[in-house]
Design a protein around this motif. Structure first.
Motif, PDB file in Angstrom:
ATOM      1  N   TYR A 115       0.845  -1.195   0.000  1.00  0.00           N
ATOM      2  CA  TYR A 115       0.000   0.000   0.000  1.00  0.00           C
ATOM      3  C   TYR A 115       0.882   1.247   0.000  1.00  0.00           C
ATOM      4  O   TYR A 115       2.076   1.194   0.312  1.00  0.00           O
ATOM      5  CB  TYR A 115      -0.918   0.019   1.237  1.00  0.00           C
ATOM      6  N   THR A 116       0.264   2.363  -0.344  1.00  0.00           N
ATOM      7  CA  THR A 116       0.962   3.634  -0.299  1.00  0.00           C
ATOM      8  C   THR A 116       0.000   4.723   0.166  1.00  0.00           C
ATOM      9  O   THR A 116      -1.197   4.690  -0.150  1.00  0.00           O
ATOM     10  CB  THR A 116       1.547   4.000  -1.678  1.00  0.00           C
ATOM     11  N   TYR A 119      -3.482   1.063  -3.276  1.00  0.00           N
ATOM     12  CA  TYR A 119      -2.602  -0.078  -3.500  1.00  0.00           C
ATOM     13  C   TYR A 119      -1.347   0.412  -4.222  1.00  0.00           C
ATOM     14  O   TYR A 119      -1.420   1.290  -5.089  1.00  0.00           O
ATOM     15  CB  TYR A 119      -3.288  -1.141  -4.358  1.00  0.00           C
ATOM     16  N   ALA A 120      -0.220  -0.167  -3.888  1.00  0.00           N
ATOM     17  CA  ALA A 120       1.024   0.240  -4.537  1.00  0.00           C
ATOM     18  C   ALA A 120       1.023  -0.085  -6.022  1.00  0.00           C
ATOM     19  O   ALA A 120       1.708   0.563  -6.808  1.00  0.00           O
ATOM     20  CB  ALA A 120       2.216  -0.426  -3.852  1.00  0.00           C
ATOM     21  N   ARG A 121       0.211  -1.071  -6.429  1.00  0.00           N
ATOM     22  CA  ARG A 121       0.175  -1.473  -7.840  1.00  0.00           C
ATOM     23  C   ARG A 121      -0.926  -0.753  -8.629  1.00  0.00           C
ATOM     24  O   ARG A 121      -1.093  -1.029  -9.829  1.00  0.00           O
ATOM     25  CB  ARG A 121      -0.020  -2.984  -7.940  1.00  0.00           C
ATOM     26  N   GLU A 122      -1.684   0.125  -7.998  1.00  0.00           N
ATOM     27  CA  GLU A 122      -2.711   0.877  -8.724  1.00  0.00           C
ATOM     28  C   GLU A 122      -2.074   1.873  -9.685  1.00  0.00           C
ATOM     29  O   GLU A 122      -0.943   2.322  -9.490  1.00  0.00           O
ATOM     30  CB  GLU A 122      -3.625   1.615  -7.747  1.00  0.00           C
ATOM     31  N   LEU A 176       1.543   3.536 -15.781  1.00  0.00           N
ATOM     32  CA  LEU A 176       2.483   3.171 -14.723  1.00  0.00           C
ATOM     33  C   LEU A 176       1.778   3.087 -13.377  1.00  0.00           C
ATOM     34  O   LEU A 176       0.860   3.844 -13.098  1.00  0.00           O
ATOM     35  CB  LEU A 176       3.619   4.198 -14.642  1.00  0.00           C
ATOM     36  N   ALA A 177       2.234   2.157 -12.550  1.00  0.00           N
ATOM     37  CA  ALA A 177       1.704   2.016 -11.202  1.00  0.00           C
ATOM     38  C   ALA A 177       2.485   2.922 -10.251  1.00  0.00           C
ATOM     39  O   ALA A 177       3.550   3.445 -10.586  1.00  0.00           O
ATOM     40  CB  ALA A 177       1.789   0.557 -10.738  1.00  0.00           C
ATOM     41  N   PHE A 178       1.952   3.090  -9.042  1.00  0.00           N
ATOM     42  CA  PHE A 178       2.610   3.966  -8.072  1.00  0.00           C
ATOM     43  C   PHE A 178       3.993   3.446  -7.704  1.00  0.00           C
ATOM     44  O   PHE A 178       4.933   4.230  -7.564  1.00  0.00           O
ATOM     45  CB  PHE A 178       1.746   4.087  -6.806  1.00  0.00           C
ATOM     46  N   ASN A 179       4.135   2.121  -7.547  1.00  0.00           N
ATOM     47  CA  ASN A 179       5.454   1.604  -7.192  1.00  0.00           C
ATOM     48  C   ASN A 179       6.444   1.744  -8.337  1.00  0.00           C
ATOM     49  O   ASN A 179       7.651   1.838  -8.110  1.00  0.00           O
ATOM     50  CB  ASN A 179       5.357   0.140  -6.737  1.00  0.00           C
ATOM     51  N   GLU A 180       5.973   1.794  -9.559  1.00  0.00           N
ATOM     52  CA  GLU A 180       6.866   2.011 -10.690  1.00  0.00           C
ATOM     53  C   GLU A 180       7.282   3.471 -10.815  1.00  0.00           C
ATOM     54  O   GLU A 180       8.318   3.768 -11.423  1.00  0.00           O
ATOM     55  CB  GLU A 180       6.186   1.555 -11.981  1.00  0.00           C
ATOM     56  N   CYS A 181       6.484   4.360 -10.235  1.00  0.00           N
ATOM     57  CA  CYS A 181       6.820   5.792 -10.246  1.00  0.00           C
ATOM     58  C   CYS A 181       7.629   6.200  -9.019  1.00  0.00           C
ATOM     59  O   CYS A 181       7.996   7.378  -8.896  1.00  0.00           O
ATOM     60  CB  CYS A 181       5.548   6.634 -10.315  1.00  0.00           C
TER      61      CYS A 181
END
Length: 460
Positions: free
Chosen positions: A354-355, A372-375, A411-416
């Motif tokens: 999560y973020t 979610y971190a992958r959203e 892009l997902a949040f974890n990718e950014c």
């Protein structure tokens, strides 16, 4: 002969005597040495040339590289303190106490601790609308399904959020939810659902054929594909099948069958509708609660104290974080293949589940939500747009260093790099600002809906 040896001895004695020594003199007598002039003036020493100084500096640098460096702090807390000091020093040099998009990794804290940015990760039950903690969601959903108090829908893929007065008992919908939710193996669920659909298709296509209305429970296909799934028997009974003992040709005793009732046979449209519901249904899962909060302007906007729910790490893995950081430095000096780098990147992306994101608005207020971190980035744009008075006006979200996040970006949040927390900046689209100013007006600094401003909090 005697004279010959005497000449040889004399010659040897001459050569070994040294300068200024007589051949007839004693060996121990030496010629007096000249003493240096005591009154000679000492010449001043000249400094090293530029070339010599450069060579000395290079040698000193090589020597320092060979010497072992002093070890840094070894405890996790001291490492975090050192990182905070360095970041504050950088912010002081740049003239800013905080940077938009700052996503420092905070130390996880226990739930219930004071000054947490969010009390924990919460979820919403789609059947009852209740807000649940992470460890409550599965048990609550199972209880809601078993109680069969679910909204009655005929053709929706997922149930609509109900209100208490819209609850009604629907055994068919409840059994379908049990099949898709209680059985975790999705391949087995698909195979069982397709087999049930085939049974119902045969009945609808051949309503006059009595053999299609009977299903032998001890049949190998039924046992392997259907009987092993939870909720399938409830589904058959809910749509009109009844258990009965029937004789079997060439067999002494009767066997148990599912037999479709005459009332259900007379309504083939209902069977078709139930089959479609079964095929399109999905597991009932609790949705992540955004826990939207609005804060007044605060210098602590970039500080995040997160509970342990935000970390996909066990306590043991968190303790190993220090060692992993030191190993990361060593890996930078080692040649790695592309596959090795991709594996490390994927492992880094899975670190957080999560973020917590905050958006600084033009008036300085902060809008906070959990994701979610992958959203995808588009989820954040939708979240912000729901809170705006003028939700139709285009706007931009800026991350660290003024980097613009595109709403269409996949892009997902974890990718950014926006995990496990980040602070972003809201700004109206440049074309919109130009149009507003061309009309002789200025954009309103207060852009949130009144009901959100009424519940504004102080960030502590």
């Amino acid at each position: 002969m005697k004279k010959f040896f005497q000449e040889i001895k004399a010659d040897i004695k001459f050569k070994s005597a040294g300068p200024g020594q007589k051949l007839t003199g004693s060996v121990g007598e030496r010629a007096p040495k000249e003493k240096p002039n005591q009154t000679a003036v000492r010449q001043p020493r000249q400094g090293p040339t530029n070339e010599a100084q450069m060579a000395a500096a290079a040698a000193l640098a090589r020597l320092e590289q060979k010497q072992p460096k002093a070890r840094g702090p070894t405890s996790q807390e001291s490492i975090r303190n050192q990182v905070r000091k360095e970041l504050r020093a950088e912010a002081t040099v740049s003239g800013s106490t905080e940077a938009p998009g700052t996503n420092m990794v905070p130390e996880p804290r226990e739930e219930g601790s004071a000054h947490l940015a969010v009390p924990g990760v919460c979820f919403t039950c789609p059947l009852t609308g209740a807000t649940l903690r992470k460890d409550q969601r599965d048990a609550h959903i199972k209880e809601a399904i078993l109680s069969r108090e679910v909204p009655y829908t005929q053709s929706c893929r997922t149930p609509e959020p109900p209100s208490p007065r819209h609850f009604s008992t629907d055994p068919v919908a409840a059994s379908i939810m049990k099949i898709h939710t209680f059985n975790r193996d999705r391949d087995k669920v698909k195979l069982g659902v397709d087999t049930i659909a085939k049974y119902l298709d045969n009945i609808c296509l051949h309503p006059e054929e009595e053999k299609y209305r009977k299903i032998k429970l001890q049949n190998k296909v039924f046992q392997e594909r259907i009987n092993c799934l939870e909720g399938t028997h409830e589904f058959f009974e809910a749509i009109g099948f009844q258990k009965a003992l029937l004789p079997v040709p060439d067999q002494e005793g009767p066997e148990e069958f599912y037999v479709l009732s005459e009332a259900a046979v007379a309504e083939p449209q209902s069977l078709q509708r139930h089959k479609d519901q079964l095929l399109v249904a999905e597991p009932v899962r609790a949705t992540l609660a955004r826990q939207r909060r609005v804060f007044r302007p605060s210098p602590m906007a970039s500080q995040f104290d997160l509970p342990g729910d935000f970390f996909n790490l066990t306590a043991e893995e968190i303790k190993r974080e220090q060692r992993l950081r030191s190993e990361a430095v060593e890996r930078l000096s080692v040649l790695r293949t592309k596959a090795m780098r991709e594996r490390e990147e994927q492992r880094e992306l899975r670190k957080y589940t999560y973020t917590l994101l905050r958006v600084r608005l033009p008036d300085g207020c902060l809008l906070q939500g959990t994701f979610y971190a992958r959203e995808r980035v588009g989820a954040l744009y939708a979240f912000v747009r729901e809170a705006l008075q003028s939700d139709w006006l285009p706007f931009d979200l800026l991350a660290s260093g003024g980097q613009k996040l595109s709403e269409e970006d996949s892009l997902a949040f974890n990718e950014c790099g926006l995990v496990p927390s980040a602070l972003l900046t809201f700004s109206w689209d440049a074309a919109v600002l130009d149009d507003i100013r061309a009309a002789g007006a200025e954009p309103n600094s207060s852009i949130l809906k009144p009901e959100l401003l009424a519940a504004i909090e102080k960030l502590s």
